[in-house]
Design an enzyme around this catalytic site. Structure first.
Site, PDB file in Angstrom:
ATOM      1  N   ARG A 239     -24.477 -49.338  29.558  1.00  0.00           N
ATOM      2  CA  ARG A 239     -23.138 -49.384  28.902  1.00  0.00           C
ATOM      3  C   ARG A 239     -22.121 -49.255  30.237  1.00  0.00           C
ATOM      4  NH1 ARG A 239     -18.736 -45.931  27.923  1.00  0.00           N
ATOM      5  NH2 ARG A 239     -17.341 -46.475  26.179  1.00  0.00           N
ATOM      6  N   LEU A 240     -21.366 -50.131  30.720  1.00  0.00           N
ATOM      7  CA  LEU A 240     -20.864 -49.962  32.159  1.00  0.00           C
ATOM      8  C   LEU A 240     -19.340 -49.711  31.623  1.00  0.00           C
ATOM      9  CD1 LEU A 240     -21.570 -53.327  34.109  1.00  0.00           C
ATOM     10  CD2 LEU A 240     -22.872 -51.103  33.675  1.00  0.00           C
ATOM     11  N   ASP A 241     -19.263 -48.085  31.841  1.00  0.00           N
ATOM     12  CA  ASP A 241     -18.135 -47.428  31.597  1.00  0.00           C
ATOM     13  C   ASP A 241     -16.974 -47.809  32.494  1.00  0.00           C
ATOM     14  OD1 ASP A 241     -16.682 -45.422  30.192  1.00  0.00           O
ATOM     15  OD2 ASP A 241     -16.607 -44.470  32.148  1.00  0.00           O
ATOM     16  N   ALA A 242     -15.717 -48.008  31.931  1.00  0.00           N
ATOM     17  CA  ALA A 242     -14.631 -48.288  32.659  1.00  0.00           C
ATOM     18  C   ALA A 242     -14.676 -49.332  33.947  1.00  0.00           C
ATOM     19  CB  ALA A 242     -13.918 -46.976  33.090  1.00  0.00           C
ATOM     20  N   VAL A 243     -15.750 -50.287  33.624  1.00  0.00           N
ATOM     21  CA  VAL A 243     -16.059 -51.059  34.691  1.00  0.00           C
ATOM     22  C   VAL A 243     -14.951 -52.267  35.011  1.00  0.00           C
ATOM     23  CG1 VAL A 243     -16.775 -53.080  33.199  1.00  0.00           C
ATOM     24  CG2 VAL A 243     -17.960 -52.683  35.481  1.00  0.00           C
TER      25      VAL A 243
END
Length: 586
Positions: A239-243
């Site tokens: 899960r690429l947070d705040a990408v």
């Protein structure tokens, strides 16, 4: 002589990585750096060319979202307790677990990471993580927009030491930052005195969360090492947070810039050649059209969050009308094979309002915000470009958000809550259920007072023995909610028409009935999902649904059989019916 398959795959791997790097870093020695990244990802030189447009999921995929310490039992690591709960209560209901950041951190309940390489000792250790990954598909956050001000990298930055000195994005107070879009109200730049000179670090979210500088290739290399570490410990979904915020150019919005998309494509390429079943999920809480862009040409995210669903669905149940929900669903493109949506209506954060922009007018959003405050919710604000503030997020337990309608509280809280989840579960995509939705957890006002953070309202920590007691006792709403959700999910898992990529069409049965049709990819099963989103009885003539007269039709939820297709279907307030012609009598 035919070239060995392994050599063909590694050549293609190198070619694709180099092409990504040419976009991100035009002046780099692309061949050498591409080889460095590949050596990190597959040190043995073994990889395989991934098949395109392959679905790594089916109707059995259901993810539970949870913090590592949502459940606490004395004498046991919280991650051990989480595994015990998941195996005992949910083994036939979910197949994936998203453990929110489980690393040492300094703030934001884990999203200010101090050390990406270790497990927070208060939660457990890598053995506990591995044990969960052995039993469930493990999703982990890759928090790469920023890291903690207490991290070793930032300590190096403050001392002017390599490599941290170049790992953080800096700007000048004189730069044009008027167009920057961000979800917070704190000052964007923070002055840090270094041995060489004062520098101003970029802080999208807080002054404890310092934004990383992806313009520095060595930082990218460190991130790839972290990806490899997580794969080694069983992570299957990243899960690429705040990408959307990771690439900055002063004078722009600094949101979803071309380099950002290319970095997502690069990470997908790096991962899929060594772990073909692994997935990338982008967390981009932005307006709907921008969010959809993260599918790319089926070469970026495998899955994107359906961020517009929570505010639209909550609004529909508040006002008893699915008008906006239908308009939105008709505008959503079907995900191509190899991509899908992640559907959710509650999470560790709140109900984001930016994804409702352009789909609901400001008066409707304000009306929803006001009612959520009446139901005990808190409102988080964001800064606007050029000054001013606007509501960004509603912070509330979803169970308490379903207390009533715009007319106030009523007796339909549990049916309304289950209706919301039944809609989400039946839609195209993979459903993700927050642990506190499974448990029907109420607003935790004490946690808000204790932490001073609005989001704490929906991050309760349960004593495990107490939880077991309330789940076993039908006197408690928690037991009714848990059994109701598990029943819906267990039914879903047996229906090929609920495959995340199965056909979906919107039906028009009035504003009070949100209805849609799903058809399995082999066209053998149809499911008509009929959802009364109002607190009044609704009557739907079966003749309006276009059921095939030669088939038998049954409601998968109640088991009721419909043989007279000229009759009326009566939907009680918030009742859901899943009509199908092909069913498992299990």
């Amino acid at each position: 002589m035919t070239e060995p398959v392994e050599h063909t795959a590694i050549s293609e791997y190198r070619f694709m990585v180099e092409n990504h790097l040419k976009v991100i870093y035009p002046d780099l020695d692309h061949a050498a750096f591409a080889q460095d990244l590949i050596d990190i990802m597959c040190p043995d030189g073994q990889c395989q060319t991934p098949e395109t447009h392959q679905n790594h999921w089916d109707q059995k995929n259901v993810v539970m979202i949870t913090y590592g310490d949502s459940l606490l039992r004395e004498g046991e690591h919280p991650l051990e307790t989480l595994l015990h709960f998941s195996e005992e209560y949910l083994s036939n209901t979910i197949n994936g677990i998203h453990i929110l950041p489980f690393f040492p951190y300094s703030s934001d309940d884990g999203f200010s990471v101090i050390d990406y390489h270790e497990v927070n000792h208060q939660l457990g250790d890598w053995d506990d993580v591995n044990a969960i990954a052995d039993k469930f598909q493990l999703m982990s956050d890759l928090v790469i927009n920023h890291c903690s001000s207490q991290s070793e990298w930032f300590e190096q930055f403050k001392r002017g030491e390599f490599p941290g000195t170049d790992f953080f994005f800096c700007a000048s107070p004189d730069d044009d930052l008027s167009e920057v879009v961000r979800p917070r109200t704190n000052e964007l730049l923070q002055r840090i005195d270094t041995p060489q000179e004062p520098r101003y670090v970029w802080c999208t979210f807080s002054h404890d969360q310092i934004d990383l500088n992806f313009a520095e290739p060595l930082l990218l290399k460190e991130v790839v090492k972290i990806v490899r570490l997580y794969l080694d410990h069983g992570v299957q979904i990243f899960r690429l947070d705040a990408v959307a915020f990771i690439w900055k150019v002063p004078g722009t919005s600094c949101l979803s810039l071309p380099e950002t998309h290319e970095i997502v494509r690069l990470l997908r390429t790096l991962i899929q050649f060594v772990a073909p079943q692994a997935m990338i999920l982008t967390e981009t809480n932005i307006p709907n059209r921008e969010n959809l862009a993260y599918f790319g040409n089926s070469n970026e995210a495998h899955a994107i969050y359906n961020f517009s669903l929570p505010p639209l669905l909550v609004n529909a149940l508040l006002c008893g009308s699915c008008q906006h929900l239908k308009t939105w669903m008709m505008s959503m493109p079907p995900a191509l094979h190899g991509t899908t949506y992640l559907n959710f209506i509650a999470s560790h954060d709140g109900i984001g309002l930016r994804p409702a922009e352009g789909l609901m007018d400001e008066d409707e959003i304000s009306q929803m915000v006001a009612m959520m405050e009446q139901f005990g919710g808190r409102i988080s604000m964001r800064s606007l470009a050029g000054g001013g503030m606007r509501p960004y997020e509603i912070n509330i337990s979803l169970f308490d958000a379903m207390q009533g309608t715009l007319e106030g509280e009523d007796e339909w809280q549990i049916p309304r809550f289950l209706c919301a989840h039944a809609i989400m579960i039946a839609l195209e995509g993979i459903p993700a259920i927050y642990i506190h939705s499974f448990l029907g957890t109420h607003n935790d006002q004490e946690a808000v007072e204790r932490t001073g953070h609005n989001r704490s309202i929906n991050r309760h920590r349960w004593d495990y023995e107490q939880l077991q007691a309330v789940l076993a006792d039908d006197e408690f709403s928690h037991a009714h909610v848990f059994k109701g959700l598990c029943h819906l999910l267990q039914v879903r898992r047996r229906q090929p028409a609920f495959h995340p990529n199965a056909t979906q069409f919107t039906l028009h049965l009035g504003d009070a009935v949100f209805a849609f049709w799903r058809q399995s990819m082999d066209r053998q099963q149809s499911i008509f999902a009929l959802n009364n989103v109002s607190n009044e009885q609704q009557i739907v003539p079966l003749s309006e649904i276009n059921l095939i007269g030669t088939d038998s039709w049954i409601d998968l939820i109640s088991g009721e059989i419909y043989s007279d297709l000229r009759a009326d279907l009566v939907l009680e307030p918030y009742q859901v019916v899943w009509l199908t012609n092909l069913f498992d009598r299990e």
